[in-house]
Design an enzyme around this catalytic site. Structure first.
Site, PDB file in Angstrom:
ATOM      1  N   LYS A   9       7.658  -0.647   0.086  1.00  0.00           N
ATOM      2  CA  LYS A   9       6.559  -1.282   0.833  1.00  0.00           C
ATOM      3  C   LYS A   9       7.081  -1.686   2.191  1.00  0.00           C
ATOM      4  CE  LYS A   9       2.310  -2.839  -0.237  1.00  0.00           C
ATOM      5  NZ  LYS A   9       1.586  -2.221  -1.347  1.00  0.00           N
TER       6      LYS A   9
HETATM    7  N1  GLU Z   1      -1.090   0.165  -0.609  1.00  0.00           N
HETATM    8  C1  GLU Z   1      -1.579   0.727  -1.837  1.00  0.00           C
HETATM    9  C2  GLU Z   1      -1.031  -0.047  -3.027  1.00  0.00           C
HETATM   10  O1  GLU Z   1      -0.680  -1.204  -2.916  1.00  0.00           O
HETATM   11  C3  GLU Z   1      -1.346   2.223  -1.929  1.00  0.00           C
HETATM   12  C4  GLU Z   1       0.070   2.693  -1.870  1.00  0.00           C
HETATM   13  C5  GLU Z   1       0.239   4.198  -1.770  1.00  0.00           C
HETATM   14  O2  GLU Z   1      -0.750   4.912  -1.760  1.00  0.00           O
HETATM   15  O3  GLU Z   1       1.387   4.623  -1.676  1.00  0.00           O
HETATM   16  O4  GLU Z   1      -1.008   0.434  -4.119  1.00  0.00           O
END
Ligand code: GLU
Length: 417
Positions: free
Chosen positions: A106
């Site tokens: 992240k």
């Molecule tokens: N930000 C989204 C989540 O928290 C999607 C992450 C992604 O598609 O890699 O799951």
């Protein structure tokens, strides 16, 4: 509303709660509570008036035992190192619970994007992409959208990466616009899995979702789509909110009209004849289903004692503190955890990446069908684990399923001397 729970401490507590049901070495579990690495960087970019501004940004690569690191990038003033660490850890267990071949990562930039022009955001985003370049890649770490980022930012990151690498690599990032290699159904995917999670849960509990009253906290990409799709099931969405407050109509809101109104005015407040309510009032409404779809720590232990909903489906990441979880488990409220309920986003990101690698485009019907297969299959596994192992709640069941997969992948890899 919301306590000061540190999301990274919450993640570790959730892992510990599940680890007691696993036959895993303590050292392996300790490893799974810590990110492999975290990039912390200060990005300096030019404002439109020629002045320079420096902001803090992060990328946490939490665990890569099951595949490349995967997870979004958020732009929000509340972004901290510990928040990004927690969100990256949740991605590990999210990808594992739906069994897609990724680890977790992240990123985030501590900014309020509404305060900047499009040109400023583009310079900032390209600066971040340049910093990220050595860390990311189609087989290494694959970012995606998260809070306050979307197709536009993903397209910029892809373009920066491809330009610097002198190649084409659409699979370096997901959540792109269709013409830049995006997938059908990706924008709706988080809301769609939230709807599927609600539908499956009501079905499992032998309750009719068509008769349910629903409150949705947060009306961004996850909340607004979840509200519309749950509405389509026949349920009555009586309250929705965003950071500026909420609206309530006991006869049910027109969820799509509320979204149009928010796009036009910037907020849900003031829509039609609906009554104004606070976010706290929304969270404690006497509804059948509550969908927190905003940020972490929306419900703490105190607020949980006032929660009236029978089922909570987490569209946001980390909306309930561990203290709130304990209160709700005790009270018999069903909590359908984030790592499962909002996993549609990363699942369709996975489909986007598969399509990019194959240079092939799926139809929307195929995307949605495959997504439904993944989500209903994962729900069955969570419920089976919950029932057969007599676990305290569905979150712990989801973590038991996910941790087993990550531990197995790590142990099967063996040790380097
Ligand atoms: N930000 C989204 C989540 O928290 C999607 C992450 C992604 O598609 O890699 O799951």
């Amino acid at each position: 509303m919301g306590d000061e729970a540190n999301p990274y401490e919450s993640l570790k507590e959730q892992i510990d709660d599940a680890a007691v049901y696993l036959d895993a070495d303590e050292g392996v579990i300790e490893r799974l509570k810590n990110p492999e690495r975290v990039l912390e960087t200060n990005l300096t970019f030019e404002r439109d008036d020629g002045s320079l501004e420096t902001v803090r940004a992060y990328r946490s690569q939490f665990n890569g035992d099951r595949g490349p690191y995967k997870g979004g990038i958020r732009y929000h003033p509340g972004v901290t190192r510990d928040e990004v660490k927690a969100l990256s850890g949740w991605m590990v267990y999210k990808c594992a619970v739906v069994d897609i071949p990724y680890g977790g990562g992240k990123g985030g930039i501590a900014v309020e994007p509404a305060e900047y022009s499009t040109d400023e955001l583009e310079r900032l985003t390209r600066g971040f992409a340049t910093e990220l370049r050595p860390l990311i890649g189609e087989d290494r770490d694959i970012p995606a959208p998260d809070v306050n980022t979307g197709q536009r930012e993903m397209n910029w990151i892809k373009d920066t990466y491809e330009t610097l690498e002198n190649t084409t690599a659409p699979g370096v990032i997901t959540g792109k616009a269709l013409d830049s290699g995006g997938s059908e159904g990706r924008v709706e995917a988080t809301g769609r899995s939230t709807m599927l999670a609600a539908r499956e849960t009501f079905d499992w509990l032998d309750r009719d979702v068509e008769d349910a009253t629903v409150a949705v906290q947060g009306y961004g990409n996850a909340g607004s789509v979840a509200a519309a799709l749950i509405d389509d099931l026949g349920a009555s969405v009586v309250a929705v909110s965003d950071s500026g407050g909420g609206i309530y109509d006991p006869d049910g809101l027109d969820t799509r009209a509320v979204k149009d109104y928010k796009i036009e005015t910037g907020a849900v407040s003031g829509y039609g004849d609906a009554e104004s309510i606070t976010n706290e009032e929304l969270l404690t409404l006497d509804v059948d289903l509550l969908v927190p779809a905003a940020l972490e720590n929306a419900v703490d232990a105190d607020l949980a004692t006032d929660l009236e909903a029978d089922v909570v489906v987490e569209a946001a990441n980390g909306p309930l503190t561990p203290g709130a979880d304990d209160v709700l488990t005790e009270r018999g409220t069903w909590v359908v955890p984030d790592v499962f309920a909002n996993a549609g986003g990363v699942t369709v990101s996975y489909f986007e990446w598969v399509q990019n690698r194959q240079r092939f485009h799926w139809t929307e019907a195929r995307v949605n069908e495959e997504l439904e297969r993944v989500i209903t299959g994962a729900f069955e596994e969570i419920v089976e684990t919950y029932e057969s192992e007599n676990l305290p709640n569905l979150r712990t069941a989801a973590y038991v399923v996910a941790l087993r997969r990550v531990v197995d992948a790590y142990e099967q890899g063996g040790n380097w001397p």
